[in-house]
Motif scaffolding. Sequence first.
Motif, mmCIF file in Angstrom:
data_model
loop_
_atom_site.group_PDB
_atom_site.id
_atom_site.type_symbol
_atom_site.label_atom_id
_atom_site.label_comp_id
_atom_site.label_asym_id
_atom_site.label_seq_id
_atom_site.Cartn_x
_atom_site.Cartn_y
_atom_site.Cartn_z
ATOM 1 N N VAL A 1 75.222 -89.433 -34.119
ATOM 2 C CA VAL A 1 73.921 -90.247 -34.645
ATOM 3 C C VAL A 1 73.618 -89.639 -36.069
ATOM 4 C CG1 VAL A 1 71.815 -90.865 -34.557
ATOM 5 C CG2 VAL A 1 73.420 -90.990 -32.367
ATOM 6 N N MET A 2 73.428 -88.242 -36.253
ATOM 7 C CA MET A 2 73.275 -87.496 -37.479
ATOM 8 C C MET A 2 74.178 -88.116 -38.646
ATOM 9 S SD MET A 2 74.687 -85.071 -39.515
ATOM 10 C CE MET A 2 75.326 -83.885 -38.838
ATOM 11 N N GLU A 3 75.543 -88.187 -38.270
ATOM 12 C CA GLU A 3 76.482 -88.517 -39.459
ATOM 13 C C GLU A 3 76.200 -90.093 -39.764
ATOM 14 O OE1 GLU A 3 80.431 -85.773 -38.626
ATOM 15 O OE2 GLU A 3 79.874 -87.450 -36.972
ATOM 16 N N LEU B 1 68.416 -82.993 -43.348
ATOM 17 C CA LEU B 1 69.128 -82.232 -44.126
ATOM 18 C C LEU B 1 70.236 -81.828 -43.347
ATOM 19 C CD1 LEU B 1 66.097 -79.861 -45.078
ATOM 20 C CD2 LEU B 1 67.232 -81.519 -46.558
ATOM 21 N N ALA B 2 70.253 -81.820 -42.142
ATOM 22 C CA ALA B 2 71.600 -81.361 -41.390
ATOM 23 C C ALA B 2 72.343 -80.279 -42.032
ATOM 24 C CB ALA B 2 72.621 -82.697 -41.346
ATOM 25 N N LEU B 3 71.441 -79.130 -41.918
ATOM 26 C CA LEU B 3 72.109 -78.006 -42.922
ATOM 27 C C LEU B 3 73.435 -77.361 -42.299
ATOM 28 C CD1 LEU B 3 68.759 -76.235 -43.900
ATOM 29 C CD2 LEU B 3 70.375 -77.385 -45.446
ATOM 30 N N CYS B 4 73.402 -77.479 -40.951
ATOM 31 C CA CYS B 4 74.649 -76.725 -40.403
ATOM 32 C C CYS B 4 75.887 -77.697 -39.964
ATOM 33 C CB CYS B 4 74.089 -76.116 -39.103
ATOM 34 S SG CYS B 4 74.097 -77.376 -37.500
ATOM 35 N N GLY B 5 75.638 -78.821 -40.710
ATOM 36 C CA GLY B 5 76.811 -79.638 -40.466
ATOM 37 C C GLY B 5 77.046 -80.311 -39.051
ATOM 38 N N GLY B 6 76.242 -80.183 -38.214
ATOM 39 C CA GLY B 6 76.483 -80.717 -36.895
ATOM 40 C C GLY B 6 76.963 -79.623 -35.774
ATOM 41 N N CYS B 7 76.660 -78.330 -36.177
ATOM 42 C CA CYS B 7 77.140 -77.308 -35.130
ATOM 43 C C CYS B 7 75.985 -76.876 -34.387
ATOM 44 C CB CYS B 7 77.429 -75.947 -36.069
ATOM 45 S SG CYS B 7 78.948 -76.302 -37.148
ATOM 46 N N CYS B 8 74.974 -77.637 -34.214
ATOM 47 C CA CYS B 8 73.912 -77.381 -33.287
ATOM 48 C C CYS B 8 73.296 -75.774 -33.815
ATOM 49 C CB CYS B 8 74.384 -77.368 -32.052
ATOM 50 S SG CYS B 8 72.952 -77.366 -30.706
ATOM 51 N N SER B 9 72.891 -75.488 -34.889
ATOM 52 C CA SER B 9 72.439 -74.268 -35.201
ATOM 53 C C SER B 9 71.317 -74.345 -36.199
ATOM 54 C CB SER B 9 73.419 -73.250 -35.721
ATOM 55 O OG SER B 9 74.220 -73.714 -36.762
ATOM 56 N N CYS B 10 70.658 -75.272 -36.626
ATOM 57 C CA CYS B 10 69.752 -75.476 -37.659
ATOM 58 C C CYS B 10 68.619 -76.419 -37.307
ATOM 59 C CB CYS B 10 70.254 -76.123 -38.987
ATOM 60 S SG CYS B 10 70.688 -77.863 -39.081
ATOM 61 N N ALA B 11 68.671 -77.342 -36.424
ATOM 62 C CA ALA B 11 67.629 -78.160 -35.901
ATOM 63 C C ALA B 11 66.991 -79.160 -37.035
ATOM 64 C CB ALA B 11 66.284 -77.270 -35.341
ATOM 65 N N THR B 12 67.771 -79.142 -38.450
ATOM 66 C CA THR B 12 67.067 -80.116 -39.477
ATOM 67 C C THR B 12 67.701 -81.613 -39.216
ATOM 68 O OG1 THR B 12 69.073 -79.492 -40.916
ATOM 69 C CG2 THR B 12 67.080 -78.272 -41.102
ATOM 70 N N ARG C 1 65.217 -85.088 -29.656
ATOM 71 C CA ARG C 1 66.722 -84.787 -29.622
ATOM 72 C C ARG C 1 67.176 -84.347 -31.061
ATOM 73 N NH1 ARG C 1 69.781 -86.052 -25.033
ATOM 74 N NH2 ARG C 1 71.047 -84.429 -25.658
ATOM 75 N N LEU C 2 68.297 -83.625 -30.833
ATOM 76 C CA LEU C 2 69.188 -83.185 -32.293
ATOM 77 C C LEU C 2 70.057 -84.434 -32.414
ATOM 78 C CD1 LEU C 2 69.495 -79.365 -32.077
ATOM 79 C CD2 LEU C 2 67.895 -80.785 -33.407
ATOM 80 N N SER C 3 70.084 -85.016 -33.428
ATOM 81 C CA SER C 3 71.030 -86.254 -33.778
ATOM 82 C C SER C 3 72.380 -85.814 -33.545
ATOM 83 C CB SER C 3 70.337 -87.268 -34.691
ATOM 84 O OG SER C 3 70.389 -86.163 -36.032
ATOM 85 N N CYS C 4 72.562 -84.491 -34.024
ATOM 86 C CA CYS C 4 74.208 -84.318 -34.290
ATOM 87 C C CYS C 4 74.547 -83.963 -32.923
ATOM 88 C CB CYS C 4 74.101 -83.048 -35.012
ATOM 89 S SG CYS C 4 73.675 -81.582 -34.100
ATOM 90 N N GLN C 5 73.914 -83.993 -31.974
ATOM 91 C CA GLN C 5 74.512 -83.721 -30.436
ATOM 92 C C GLN C 5 74.438 -85.094 -29.849
ATOM 93 O OE1 GLN C 5 75.436 -80.532 -29.604
ATOM 94 N NE2 GLN C 5 75.087 -80.295 -31.622
ATOM 95 N N ASP D 1 67.003 -74.489 -26.849
ATOM 96 C CA ASP D 1 66.433 -73.645 -27.686
ATOM 97 C C ASP D 1 66.195 -73.952 -29.055
ATOM 98 O OD1 ASP D 1 66.579 -72.068 -25.328
ATOM 99 O OD2 ASP D 1 68.464 -71.106 -26.007
ATOM 100 N N LEU D 2 66.957 -74.733 -29.909
ATOM 101 C CA LEU D 2 66.624 -75.010 -31.246
ATOM 102 C C LEU D 2 65.530 -75.881 -31.380
ATOM 103 C CD1 LEU D 2 70.054 -75.490 -32.930
ATOM 104 C CD2 LEU D 2 68.434 -73.942 -33.447
ATOM 105 N N LEU D 3 65.393 -76.683 -30.486
ATOM 106 C CA LEU D 3 64.146 -77.639 -30.537
ATOM 107 C C LEU D 3 63.141 -76.980 -30.201
ATOM 108 C CD1 LEU D 3 65.460 -80.932 -29.021
ATOM 109 C CD2 LEU D 3 64.828 -80.672 -31.241
HETATM 110 S S1 FES Z 1 72.774 -80.644 -37.934
HETATM 111 FE FE1 FES Z 1 72.252 -78.548 -37.487
HETATM 112 S S2 FES Z 1 71.602 -78.760 -35.487
HETATM 113 FE FE2 FES Z 1 72.141 -80.912 -36.003
#
Ligand code: FES
Length: 105
Positions: free
Chosen positions: A24-26, A37-48, A83-87, A70-72
């Motif tokens: 969904v993030m993409e 921002l999706a700073l981590c590119g979808g690696c579930c490590s930024c929460a943006t 939710r984190l949209s990259c997940q 944990d990130l949320l």
């Molecule tokens: S893009 Fe970084 S946690 Fe979703």
Amino acid sequence: MTAITVTTREGVEHELRPQDGISVMEAIRESGIDELLALCGGCCSCATCHVFVDRDPVGQLPPMSADEDDLLESSSSRTDRSRLSCQLPVSAALDGLRITIAPED
Ligand code: FES
């Protein structure tokens, strides 16, 4: 094709018809909405890529992982709809999903 409605921070609604398999993030970023921002590119490590789930008509969102939880937890705007949209992988199970982009932390 799966339909997802995204409301921006300014309250503007966009209906997306993303291809299955991307996140969904993409889908949000590819649609031209630039609020994630999706700073981590979808690696579930930024929460943006934080969104609020306004309506989940099919009730088929994947369960939240411990890492996502944990990130949320680090977000001051977390709610029980967060939710984190990259997940969230796009599939027919998300058809009719409505989400709002969370405020920036
Ligand atoms: S893009 Fe970084 S946690 Fe979703």
